[in-house]
Design an enzyme around this catalytic site. Structure first.
Site, PDB file in Angstrom:
ATOM      1  N   PRO A  94     -87.010 -11.879  30.103  1.00 31.09           N
ATOM      2  CA  PRO A  94     -87.554 -11.266  31.122  1.00 31.09           C
ATOM      3  C   PRO A  94     -86.244 -10.766  31.851  1.00 31.09           C
ATOM      4  CG  PRO A  94     -88.935 -13.147  30.967  1.00 31.09           C
ATOM      5  CD  PRO A  94     -87.707 -13.435  30.151  1.00 31.09           C
ATOM      6  N   ARG A  95     -86.357  -9.391  32.065  1.00 36.05           N
ATOM      7  CA  ARG A  95     -85.298  -8.518  33.021  1.00 36.05           C
ATOM      8  C   ARG A  95     -85.182  -8.869  34.378  1.00 36.05           C
ATOM      9  NH1 ARG A  95     -83.145  -4.589  29.970  1.00 36.05           N
ATOM     10  NH2 ARG A  95     -81.462  -4.602  31.834  1.00 36.05           N
ATOM     11  N   GLY A 101     -83.048 -13.455  36.949  1.00 39.99           N
ATOM     12  CA  GLY A 101     -82.122 -14.410  37.237  1.00 39.99           C
ATOM     13  C   GLY A 101     -81.955 -15.348  35.959  1.00 39.99           C
ATOM     14  N   LEU A 102     -82.492 -15.047  34.821  1.00 41.90           N
ATOM     15  CA  LEU A 102     -82.433 -15.739  33.733  1.00 41.90           C
ATOM     16  C   LEU A 102     -81.263 -15.354  32.740  1.00 41.90           C
ATOM     17  CD1 LEU A 102     -86.495 -15.783  33.014  1.00 41.90           C
ATOM     18  CD2 LEU A 102     -85.033 -17.741  33.560  1.00 41.90           C
ATOM     19  N   ASP A 147     -73.249 -18.825  33.472  1.00 39.30           N
ATOM     20  CA  ASP A 147     -74.149 -18.241  32.475  1.00 39.30           C
ATOM     21  C   ASP A 147     -73.501 -18.204  31.134  1.00 39.30           C
ATOM     22  OD1 ASP A 147     -75.688 -18.051  34.842  1.00 39.30           O
ATOM     23  OD2 ASP A 147     -75.821 -15.637  34.639  1.00 39.30           O
ATOM     24  N   SER A 203     -78.397 -10.264  30.701  1.00 37.75           N
ATOM     25  CA  SER A 203     -77.246  -9.515  30.233  1.00 37.75           C
ATOM     26  C   SER A 203     -76.298 -10.418  29.580  1.00 37.75           C
ATOM     27  CB  SER A 203     -76.848  -8.871  31.444  1.00 37.75           C
ATOM     28  OG  SER A 203     -77.671  -7.970  32.262  1.00 37.75           O
ATOM     29  N   SER A 204     -76.137 -11.370  30.188  1.00 37.01           N
ATOM     30  CA  SER A 204     -75.031 -12.202  29.533  1.00 37.01           C
ATOM     31  C   SER A 204     -75.263 -13.002  28.136  1.00 37.01           C
ATOM     32  CB  SER A 204     -74.520 -13.502  30.486  1.00 37.01           C
ATOM     33  OG  SER A 204     -75.641 -14.263  30.616  1.00 37.01           O
ATOM     34  N   ALA A 205     -76.559 -12.812  27.798  1.00 36.11           N
ATOM     35  CA  ALA A 205     -77.066 -13.687  26.696  1.00 36.11           C
ATOM     36  C   ALA A 205     -76.657 -12.553  25.612  1.00 36.11           C
ATOM     37  CB  ALA A 205     -78.596 -13.667  26.727  1.00 36.11           C
TER      38      ALA A 205
END
Length: 339
Positions: free
Chosen positions: A111-112, A115-116, A163, A119-121
């Site tokens: 989910p964009r 705070g999950l 992250d 982007s870094s994933a």
């Protein structure tokens, strides 16, 4: 040759956002959501757009809905910056890359803007693909630094290492970003914690709430750089909470980290102007006896529930808020469960 790489969402348990301020954190991976990157050799180097990079809409309302959900940027800029940083790393370390091109694409279920760490994933998965395609090994402790530099140095987005570390190491990790340690060896102390020491965790979020971390962090960063004593003290407090939680986990007292998660959120609330709708989810979770705080920069929350009855109550109260509740999958062999 086709290559695929995956990186998962994450939840910060205790200590964030001190990772960007020489603090300490504990984080876990969330395998319920992932970013998947595919790469295959081709005549030209091509970054193939995903649905999150669309520029054609049925109506102006559709464009507005897309911006509210995904922001103004999709994943192409992240992938382009990752390729650039990967090349820079190889050049700096005298690694000669073979003359071959590739096409690369992505898809993400994270989910964009909640705070999950979506982007870094995407950056992490892209970097993994490039490393495999070009047969380049980057030391594990160093890899999060390079992934972080994609956003901080190339895209001007302030972020911390938490992250990137958890997405490289996975599982559950305690991280110490002590300034002296960072300056002498170039990375922090990363301690993997057995996941069977964790308490019963839940994740909750509303799909209609989103806030980019590049917006969330800016004011506090400026105050930190200006030497604001209140901000410096808060970051020390966050680090202390993480250290206490780490010691409790190793002592087999996982459920006792709950109050420190609560303290982390309450302290955060004392220095940030938080979105009241984001705060509401924490308050609702606490109303049934659960401990709760933000997973990251806001939007999604992570917490501890004591038993099945409390989890069922969480599902009921969160449904009234239009929120989704799930049990995070941290280990590869766990089953994915949700409300």
């Amino acid at each position: 040759m086709a290559i695929e790489a995956v990186a998962y969402a994450r939840a910060g348990l205790v200590g964030h956002p001190s990772d960007g301020y020489f603090g300490k954190t504990i984080s876990v991976i969330i395998r319920n959501f992932h970013a998947n990157v595919s790469l295959y050799e081709s005549q030209y180097l091509e970054i193939i757009p995903s649905f999150q990079d669309q520029s054609k809409y049925e109506s102006i309302e559709a464009l507005v809905d897309d911006v509210n959900l995904n922001g103004y940027y999709g994943g192409i800029r992240l992938m382009k910056a990752t390729i650039y940083k990967f090349y820079q790393y190889c050049k700096k370390n005298n690694i000669t890359l073979p003359q071959k091109n590739f096409s690369i694409r992505y898809r993400s279920t994270i989910p964009r803007r909640l705070g999950l760490a979506g982007s870094s994933a995407l950056v992490t998965a892209t970097m993994k693909c490039l490393m495999e395609f070009y047969e380049v090994e980057i030391p594990k402790p160093i890899l999060p630094n390079i992934i972080l530099s994609v956003e901080t140095e190339e895209l001007g987005i302030f972020a911390g290492l938490q992250d990137r570390v958890i997405q490289v190491y996975e599982g559950c990790v305690f991280m110490d970003f002590n300034k002296k340690l960072m300056e002498t060896q170039g990375y922090g102390y990363y301690e993997e914690i057995p996941t069977n020491l964790l308490p019963k965790l839940f994740i909750a979020y509303r799909k209609d709430l989103s806030e980019g971390s590049e917006v969330f962090h800016n004011n506090v960063r400026e105050r930190w750089l200006a030497g604001d004593p209140e901000i410096h003290k808060a970051m020390q407090d966050f680090a202390e909470y993480a250290q206490i939680a780490r010691d409790l986990l190793w002592a087999g007292k996982g459920e006792e980290i709950g109050p420190w998660m609560d303290k982390n959120f309450d302290r955060r609330r004392s220095i940030y102007n938080l979105n009241p709708k984001h705060v509401r989810l924490v308050e609702v979770a606490r109303s049934v006896g659960a401990n709760a705080q933000f997973t990251g920069s806001g939007g999604a929350i992570v917490g501890i529930y004591k038993n099945d009855e409390m989890f069922e109550n969480l599902v009921k109260v969160m449904e009234k808020e239009g929120a989704v509740v799930l049990k995070p999958k941290i280990d590869p062999d766990e089953e994915i469960q949700s409300s």
